[in-house]
Structures are given as C-alpha cells and as structure tokens.
Design a protein around this motif. Structure first.
Motif, PDB file in Angstrom:
ATOM      1  N   PHE A  84     -65.276  12.285  46.339  1.00 14.58           N
ATOM      2  CA  PHE A  84     -65.762  12.369  47.726  1.00 14.58           C
ATOM      3  C   PHE A  84     -66.761  13.501  47.914  1.00 14.58           C
ATOM      4  N   ASP A  85     -67.676  13.289  48.867  1.00 12.25           N
ATOM      5  CA  ASP A  85     -68.638  14.332  49.214  1.00 12.25           C
ATOM      6  C   ASP A  85     -68.001  15.368  50.124  1.00 12.25           C
ATOM      7  N   ARG A  86     -67.020  14.937  50.880  1.00 14.95           N
ATOM      8  CA  ARG A  86     -66.352  15.880  51.772  1.00 14.95           C
ATOM      9  C   ARG A  86     -64.901  15.470  51.975  1.00 14.95           C
ATOM     10  N   VAL A  87     -64.031  16.462  52.085  1.00 15.35           N
ATOM     11  CA  VAL A  87     -62.639  16.204  52.447  1.00 15.35           C
ATOM     12  C   VAL A  87     -62.453  16.726  53.873  1.00 15.35           C
ATOM     13  N   ASP A  88     -62.203  15.794  54.800  1.00 16.77           N
ATOM     14  CA  ASP A  88     -62.151  16.141  56.222  1.00 16.77           C
ATOM     15  C   ASP A  88     -60.739  16.500  56.687  1.00 16.77           C
ATOM     16  N   SER A  89     -59.773  16.481  55.776  1.00 21.80           N
ATOM     17  CA  SER A  89     -58.365  16.579  56.190  1.00 21.80           C
ATOM     18  C   SER A  89     -57.606  17.686  55.474  1.00 21.80           C
ATOM     19  N   VAL A  90     -58.266  18.829  55.238  1.00 24.39           N
ATOM     20  CA  VAL A  90     -57.556  19.946  54.614  1.00 24.39           C
ATOM     21  C   VAL A  90     -56.643  20.571  55.667  1.00 24.39           C
ATOM     22  N   ASP A  91     -55.355  20.654  55.367  1.00 26.93           N
ATOM     23  CA  ASP A  91     -54.423  21.142  56.399  1.00 26.93           C
ATOM     24  C   ASP A  91     -53.430  22.183  55.894  1.00 26.93           C
ATOM     25  N   ARG A  92     -53.603  22.640  54.640  1.00 28.05           N
ATOM     26  CA  ARG A  92     -52.685  23.665  54.148  1.00 28.05           C
ATOM     27  C   ARG A  92     -53.326  24.447  53.008  1.00 28.05           C
ATOM     28  N   VAL A  93     -52.860  25.685  52.849  1.00 33.29           N
ATOM     29  CA  VAL A  93     -53.455  26.585  51.876  1.00 33.29           C
ATOM     30  C   VAL A  93     -53.315  26.042  50.452  1.00 33.29           C
ATOM     31  N   GLY A  94     -52.151  25.498  50.129  1.00 29.92           N
ATOM     32  CA  GLY A  94     -51.928  24.985  48.770  1.00 29.92           C
ATOM     33  C   GLY A  94     -52.941  23.909  48.401  1.00 29.92           C
ATOM     34  N   LEU A  95     -53.219  23.035  49.348  1.00 23.16           N
ATOM     35  CA  LEU A  95     -54.189  21.965  49.113  1.00 23.16           C
ATOM     36  C   LEU A  95     -55.593  22.544  48.945  1.00 23.16           C
ATOM     37  N   ALA A  96     -55.934  23.511  49.773  1.00 21.00           N
ATOM     38  CA  ALA A  96     -57.267  24.135  49.672  1.00 21.00           C
ATOM     39  C   ALA A  96     -57.439  24.748  48.279  1.00 21.00           C
ATOM     40  N   ARG A  97     -56.415  25.424  47.784  1.00 21.64           N
ATOM     41  CA  ARG A  97     -56.525  26.068  46.458  1.00 21.64           C
ATOM     42  C   ARG A  97     -56.686  25.039  45.364  1.00 21.64           C
ATOM     43  N   LYS A  98     -55.945  23.922  45.462  1.00 27.10           N
ATOM     44  CA  LYS A  98     -56.060  22.865  44.445  1.00 27.10           C
ATOM     45  C   LYS A  98     -57.454  22.239  44.475  1.00 27.10           C
ATOM     46  N   LEU A  99     -57.966  21.972  45.668  1.00 26.21           N
ATOM     47  CA  LEU A  99     -59.314  21.391  45.782  1.00 26.21           C
ATOM     48  C   LEU A  99     -60.343  22.370  45.220  1.00 26.21           C
ATOM     49  N   HIS A 100     -60.122  23.647  45.483  1.00 24.19           N
ATOM     50  CA  HIS A 100     -61.057  24.649  44.985  1.00 24.19           C
ATOM     51  C   HIS A 100     -61.088  24.663  43.465  1.00 24.19           C
ATOM     52  N   SER A 101     -59.903  24.627  42.870  1.00 24.08           N
ATOM     53  CA  SER A 101     -59.878  24.687  41.414  1.00 24.08           C
ATOM     54  C   SER A 101     -60.514  23.438  40.800  1.00 24.08           C
ATOM     55  N   ALA A 102     -60.304  22.278  41.446  1.00 19.66           N
ATOM     56  CA  ALA A 102     -60.928  21.041  40.960  1.00 19.66           C
ATOM     57  C   ALA A 102     -62.452  21.101  41.115  1.00 19.66           C
ATOM     58  N   ALA A 103     -62.920  21.558  42.250  1.00 17.00           N
ATOM     59  CA  ALA A 103     -64.365  21.658  42.497  1.00 17.00           C
ATOM     60  C   ALA A 103     -64.988  22.640  41.514  1.00 17.00           C
ATOM     61  N   SER A 104     -64.305  23.738  41.281  1.00 17.79           N
ATOM     62  CA  SER A 104     -64.784  24.762  40.363  1.00 17.79           C
ATOM     63  C   SER A 104     -64.935  24.187  38.945  1.00 17.79           C
ATOM     64  N   ASP A 105     -63.950  23.408  38.506  1.00 21.30           N
ATOM     65  CA  ASP A 105     -64.023  22.790  37.177  1.00 21.30           C
ATOM     66  C   ASP A 105     -65.207  21.826  37.075  1.00 21.30           C
ATOM     67  N   GLU A 106     -65.540  21.188  38.190  1.00 20.50           N
ATOM     68  CA  GLU A 106     -66.672  20.248  38.186  1.00 20.50           C
ATOM     69  C   GLU A 106     -67.988  20.944  38.463  1.00 20.50           C
ATOM     70  N   GLU A 107     -67.916  22.256  38.632  1.00 17.54           N
ATOM     71  CA  GLU A 107     -69.103  23.039  38.975  1.00 17.54           C
ATOM     72  C   GLU A 107     -69.807  22.478  40.196  1.00 17.54           C
ATOM     73  N   LYS A 108     -68.987  22.140  41.207  1.00 17.43           N
ATOM     74  CA  LYS A 108     -69.590  21.711  42.461  1.00 17.43           C
ATOM     75  C   LYS A 108     -69.000  22.497  43.622  1.00 17.43           C
ATOM     76  N   ARG A 109     -69.712  22.515  44.724  1.00 17.67           N
ATOM     77  CA  ARG A 109     -69.189  23.128  45.927  1.00 17.67           C
ATOM     78  C   ARG A 109     -68.823  21.995  46.863  1.00 17.67           C
ATOM     79  N   LEU A 110     -67.536  21.910  47.173  1.00 14.71           N
ATOM     80  CA  LEU A 110     -67.034  20.789  47.955  1.00 14.71           C
ATOM     81  C   LEU A 110     -66.977  21.176  49.438  1.00 14.71           C
TER      82      LEU A 110
END
Ligand SMILES: *Cc1c(COP(=O)(O)O)cnc(C)c1O
Length: 221
Positions: free
Chosen positions: A84-110
């Motif tokens: 996805f180009d954007r995740v519109d439904s981030v609602d908790r810190v744990g999820l934000a951290r997981k998305l960050h680590s995934a985006a970081s591995d893909e070298e993208k800014r989500l």
C-alpha cells in the motif's frame, strides 16, 4: 459524485479540488477498479490484505494510490507496508513500530494516518482520543513513517446531520495535535457514502466512498 462534492464544498466556500475522492473498492473485482480508473479515479481504499493481493495482479498497469483502510493486525504489517501507498488506520504504538520496521527494510517512507475512535463503541478500531498525542509523538519519531493526518469512521446514524459533531471533533483534534507537534497535518479523512457532504462541510480533505461509486456490496444485500 464529483457534482455532489462540488455542491457541498460550495456551501462552505471551499474549492472542490481540495477534496480527494478515495473509491472504496473492497469486495468488488479488479474490473470495477479498472472501470473507475478509466473514469478518472486515482485513489482506492481496500480493507483486506489478501483481497488486494489477488486483485493487484490484474491491475499492474493501473497507476493509482492504494490506501489500506481496515483494521490491521500487527502480523500483517509487513505485507501492508509493501502493498500500500498509505495506511490510513494506524491506531496503536505497536503497529506503528512494526510498520516502521517493515518500511525501513524496504527503504521506503510509508505515509500513514492515525485512525481515531470517536464515540464510545468499544469494539471498533481506532485510537482513543486520550491516546492520540502519545501515539502521534511516537510516529513522528520514526523516520520511515510520514504522519499526514487523521481518519475516523463515526458511529452510523440514519440522519447524517448527527455525524456532524464527530466530524467537527476530528477537525479540532487535528488542529490541536498539529500545534502540539509543531508539524502540519494536512489530511482529514472523514465521510462515507451516506454522510460525506456533512464531512466536506466540516473540513474533510478526503472522503472514502464505496457504495456511492461501486454500488451495494454483497454483504449489504
Ligand atoms: C467500507 C468503508 C468505507 C466506505 O463505505 P460506504 O458506506 O460504502 O461508502 C469507508 N471507510 C471505511 C473505513 C470502510 O471500511
């Protein structure tokens, strides 16, 4: 749909092109997305990872922005960040951290929105108002996430006027949060098929319309 957006915007002296129309294509086949794309729609919302995985294979030539708008389980954050180009439904810190680590591995800014739960429906997803500031502060510390604004799904009312205080509240929360963070939060994603006109009057910069574009979903019949 564009005519209705323009009329609602005109009522409050806004320009219609300030409002992005996101077509919610969940449950509809790839062909429906292709048709809407041909008619000029450039943003689509999906709420299931697997469903979008199977549709996108047929849509490789469609250059649209894809929004994940559903409840996201943490164990699917890697696929969400990839698809996805954007995740519109981030609602908790744990999820934000997981998305960050995934985006970081893909070298993208989500790009992300925080989904806020207004009203007191315990089963719905979305961050409670009182958790909003700490969650936003965490997200802006994460370099591979880009916080753009807030999203909400208010409780359902037969009379869309009753949703107005919720839309107004989300706008106030966005203004307050933007001041506290010292960073602009340009996106306010609110309003669906039955209440988007009220949302536009209250400042929505994005509306998410499923039924109004694609027709009724099987689950509603
Ligand atoms: C399904 C859905 C929509 C679209 O709903 P309609 O009433 O069909 O316009 C919008 N936002 C979210 C989060 C949804 O799940």
């Amino acid at each position: 749909m564009r005519g209705r957006i323009a009329r609602a915007a005109g009522k409050v002296r806004r320009e219609p092109d300030e409002i992005t129309l996101v077509g919610v294509s969940k449950t509809f086949p790839a062909g429906a997305i292709r048709e809407a794309y041909a008619a000029g729609l450039r943003h689509f919302g999906e709420n299931r990872i697997q469903e979008w995985e199977s549709k996108r294979a047929e849509l490789a030539d469609v250059q649209a922005k894809l929004h994940f708008i559903g409840h996201l389980q943490s164990n699917k954050s890697r696929r969400a960040a990839h698809l996805f180009d954007r995740v519109d439904s981030v609602d908790r810190v744990g999820l934000a951290r997981k998305l960050h680590s995934a985006a970081s591995d893909e070298e993208k800014r989500l790009s992300v929105l925080i989904e806020v739960r207004l009203g007191d429906e315990p089963t719905k997803s979305g961050a409670h108002e009182s958790d909003l500031l700490p969650l936003a502060e965490e997200i802006i510390r994460l370099p591979c996430l880009h916080l753009l604004g807030l999203m909400t799904v208010p409780p359902y009312f037969d009379d869309p006027e009753q949703a107005r205080p919720h839309f107004r509240r989300l706008r106030e929360l966005r203004e307050g949060l933007s001041l506290k963070l010292g960073s602009p939060l340009p996106v306010l994603s609110m309003g669906m098929s039955h209440d988007f006109e009220v949302a536009v009057e209250e400042g929505a910069t994005e509306i998410r319309v499923g039924t109004g574009i694609f027709g009724r979903r099987d689950s509603q019949q």
